[in-house]
Design a protein around this motif. Sequence first.
Motif, PDB file in Angstrom:
ATOM      1  N   LYS A 194      -5.077   1.753   1.876  1.00  0.00           N
ATOM      2  CA  LYS A 194      -4.375   0.891   0.933  1.00  0.00           C
ATOM      3  C   LYS A 194      -3.063   1.538   0.468  1.00  0.00           C
ATOM      4  CE  LYS A 194      -8.585  -1.290  -0.866  1.00  0.00           C
ATOM      5  NZ  LYS A 194      -9.497  -1.418  -2.033  1.00  0.00           N
ATOM      6  N   GLU A 195      -3.122   2.838   0.254  1.00  0.00           N
ATOM      7  CA  GLU A 195      -1.922   3.552  -0.180  1.00  0.00           C
ATOM      8  C   GLU A 195      -0.837   3.538   0.898  1.00  0.00           C
ATOM      9  OE1 GLU A 195      -4.116   6.778  -3.174  1.00  0.00           O
ATOM     10  OE2 GLU A 195      -3.700   7.309  -1.090  1.00  0.00           O
ATOM     11  N   SER A 196      -1.236   3.679   2.163  1.00  0.00           N
ATOM     12  CA  SER A 196      -0.243   3.668   3.241  1.00  0.00           C
ATOM     13  C   SER A 196       0.385   2.282   3.394  1.00  0.00           C
ATOM     14  CB  SER A 196      -0.875   4.123   4.564  1.00  0.00           C
ATOM     15  OG  SER A 196      -1.810   3.195   5.043  1.00  0.00           O
ATOM     16  N   THR A 197      -0.418   1.244   3.151  1.00  0.00           N
ATOM     17  CA  THR A 197       0.128  -0.119   3.178  1.00  0.00           C
ATOM     18  C   THR A 197       1.166  -0.294   2.078  1.00  0.00           C
ATOM     19  OG1 THR A 197      -1.913  -1.019   4.110  1.00  0.00           O
ATOM     20  CG2 THR A 197      -0.443  -2.564   2.979  1.00  0.00           C
ATOM     21  N   ARG A 198       0.849   0.229   0.904  1.00  0.00           N
ATOM     22  CA  ARG A 198       1.778   0.144  -0.223  1.00  0.00           C
ATOM     23  C   ARG A 198       3.071   0.905   0.083  1.00  0.00           C
ATOM     24  NH1 ARG A 198      -1.249   2.622  -4.180  1.00  0.00           N
ATOM     25  NH2 ARG A 198      -2.620   0.806  -4.041  1.00  0.00           N
ATOM     26  N   ALA A 199       2.947   2.099   0.637  1.00  0.00           N
ATOM     27  CA  ALA A 199       4.125   2.905   0.970  1.00  0.00           C
ATOM     28  C   ALA A 199       4.972   2.231   2.040  1.00  0.00           C
ATOM     29  CB  ALA A 199       3.692   4.286   1.443  1.00  0.00           C
ATOM     30  N   SER A 200       4.310   1.581   2.992  1.00  0.00           N
ATOM     31  CA  SER A 200       5.033   0.882   4.060  1.00  0.00           C
ATOM     32  C   SER A 200       5.907  -0.227   3.493  1.00  0.00           C
ATOM     33  CB  SER A 200       4.044   0.303   5.082  1.00  0.00           C
ATOM     34  OG  SER A 200       3.296   1.329   5.700  1.00  0.00           O
ATOM     35  N   LYS A 201       5.371  -0.942   2.500  1.00  0.00           N
ATOM     36  CA  LYS A 201       6.145  -2.008   1.864  1.00  0.00           C
ATOM     37  C   LYS A 201       7.353  -1.442   1.132  1.00  0.00           C
ATOM     38  CE  LYS A 201       2.266  -5.219   1.337  1.00  0.00           C
ATOM     39  NZ  LYS A 201       1.361  -5.915   0.387  1.00  0.00           N
ATOM     40  N   LYS A 261      13.827   5.926  -3.589  1.00  0.00           N
ATOM     41  CA  LYS A 261      12.858   5.092  -2.861  1.00  0.00           C
ATOM     42  C   LYS A 261      11.879   5.965  -2.093  1.00  0.00           C
ATOM     43  CE  LYS A 261      13.775   0.941  -1.669  1.00  0.00           C
ATOM     44  NZ  LYS A 261      14.225  -0.349  -1.055  1.00  0.00           N
ATOM     45  N   LYS A 262      12.333   7.106  -1.588  1.00  0.00           N
ATOM     46  CA  LYS A 262      11.419   8.049  -0.935  1.00  0.00           C
ATOM     47  C   LYS A 262      10.351   8.502  -1.928  1.00  0.00           C
ATOM     48  CE  LYS A 262      11.031  12.705   0.934  1.00  0.00           C
ATOM     49  NZ  LYS A 262      11.498  13.658   1.952  1.00  0.00           N
ATOM     50  N   LEU A 263      10.772   8.834  -3.142  1.00  0.00           N
ATOM     51  CA  LEU A 263       9.807   9.225  -4.175  1.00  0.00           C
ATOM     52  C   LEU A 263       8.806   8.103  -4.441  1.00  0.00           C
ATOM     53  CD1 LEU A 263      11.795  11.159  -6.936  1.00  0.00           C
ATOM     54  CD2 LEU A 263      10.068  12.068  -5.384  1.00  0.00           C
ATOM     55  N   ASP A 264       9.286   6.877  -4.507  1.00  0.00           N
ATOM     56  CA  ASP A 264       8.402   5.735  -4.739  1.00  0.00           C
ATOM     57  C   ASP A 264       7.366   5.622  -3.623  1.00  0.00           C
ATOM     58  OD1 ASP A 264       9.758   5.101  -7.032  1.00  0.00           O
ATOM     59  OD2 ASP A 264      10.959   3.509  -6.137  1.00  0.00           O
ATOM     60  N   ALA A 265       7.803   5.837  -2.383  1.00  0.00           N
ATOM     61  CA  ALA A 265       6.867   5.763  -1.257  1.00  0.00           C
ATOM     62  C   ALA A 265       5.815   6.854  -1.349  1.00  0.00           C
ATOM     63  CB  ALA A 265       7.636   5.871   0.060  1.00  0.00           C
ATOM     64  N   ILE A 266       6.234   8.067  -1.691  1.00  0.00           N
ATOM     65  CA  ILE A 266       5.275   9.176  -1.822  1.00  0.00           C
ATOM     66  C   ILE A 266       4.304   8.904  -2.973  1.00  0.00           C
ATOM     67  CG2 ILE A 266       5.028  11.635  -2.332  1.00  0.00           C
ATOM     68  CD1 ILE A 266       7.805  12.030  -1.044  1.00  0.00           C
ATOM     69  N   LEU A 267       4.810   8.371  -4.071  1.00  0.00           N
ATOM     70  CA  LEU A 267       3.971   8.088  -5.234  1.00  0.00           C
ATOM     71  C   LEU A 267       2.970   6.970  -4.966  1.00  0.00           C
ATOM     72  CD1 LEU A 267       6.642   8.444  -8.053  1.00  0.00           C
ATOM     73  CD2 LEU A 267       4.585   9.851  -7.777  1.00  0.00           C
ATOM     74  N   SER A 268       3.153   6.246  -3.866  1.00  0.00           N
ATOM     75  CA  SER A 268       2.159   5.243  -3.488  1.00  0.00           C
ATOM     76  C   SER A 268       0.805   5.886  -3.195  1.00  0.00           C
ATOM     77  CB  SER A 268       2.628   4.470  -2.245  1.00  0.00           C
ATOM     78  OG  SER A 268       3.813   3.766  -2.498  1.00  0.00           O
ATOM     79  N   TYR A 269       0.825   7.164  -2.843  1.00  0.00           N
ATOM     80  CA  TYR A 269      -0.414   7.888  -2.527  1.00  0.00           C
ATOM     81  C   TYR A 269      -0.951   8.552  -3.794  1.00  0.00           C
ATOM     82  CZ  TYR A 269       0.970   7.113   2.288  1.00  0.00           C
ATOM     83  OH  TYR A 269       1.321   6.520   3.480  1.00  0.00           O
ATOM     84  N   SER A 270      -1.351   7.728  -4.728  1.00  0.00           N
ATOM     85  CA  SER A 270      -1.770   8.240  -6.036  1.00  0.00           C
ATOM     86  C   SER A 270      -2.986   9.147  -5.952  1.00  0.00           C
ATOM     87  CB  SER A 270      -2.052   7.071  -6.984  1.00  0.00           C
ATOM     88  OG  SER A 270      -3.020   6.199  -6.428  1.00  0.00           O
ATOM     89  N   SER A 271      -3.827   8.973  -4.935  1.00  0.00           N
ATOM     90  CA  SER A 271      -5.029   9.806  -4.814  1.00  0.00           C
ATOM     91  C   SER A 271      -4.691  11.266  -4.545  1.00  0.00           C
ATOM     92  CB  SER A 271      -5.916   9.286  -3.679  1.00  0.00           C
ATOM     93  OG  SER A 271      -5.292   9.454  -2.414  1.00  0.00           O
TER      94      SER A 271
END
Length: 237
Positions: free
Chosen positions: A54-61, A167-177
């Motif tokens: 789910k996190e990778s899907t979020r980061a992809s978006k 935006k790179k930071l936002d993508a990394i932060l998608s992996y909250s776990s």
Amino acid sequence: MDLDVLSITAHPDDTELTCGGTIIKMVQAGYKVGLLDLTRGESGTRGSVSLRAKESTRASKVMGIAYRDNLGLPDAALEHSREYKVKIAQKIRDLRPRTVILPYWKGRHPDHFIAGQIGYEACFLAGLARLPLKSRPYRPFKIIYASLYVPSVKPTFVVDITSQFEKKLDAILSYSSQFSARRDLRNLFPSRADLRDRVGSLARHFGLMIGVRYGEPFVTREVAAVEDIVSMPVKSI
């Protein structure tokens, strides 16, 4: 699908961490960009397979990429298996990327550098006409290596990601776990509050090499051919 760029890494979040800014920059430039994660990260200390998916899907978006897939190879057990190389080669034939980004071929985590090694061999295998794979033989025009995980290596070139850094930071932060609940500079898993400092310090280091605020480093094995030394897209600082 003919991709302009394909990043192949061992785990979900590896691309975001090592070359996420460059991926975003290529998307913004109008290129068709894809990611191929080799494992689901199931052996990691934090998160679960379903949560990381789910996190990778979020980061992809966040990054705006055109394609992402996961081969489901065993985490913490990547090896020089012909089976693994052929599976990657089939993806290369299917996606036909012009440029492939791989992890640098040395490093601390075996999965990272083995992904780079077998990814390189898969690019070669994909071009063998007699290899029993679906679709037409194909080899990428260029293979480059993301070397951020090995900061002691001198890069061949650095990409300016100043405009893409947030935006790179936002993508990394998608992996909250993958983040610690507390600030601890010695912790392998940084807190969300500490992430900007950690990611930013490395990006600043490489950005200074080319006179910009933030950068991402890459290495190539081949010597580049230059036709015109006046119009070279490289500026000395």
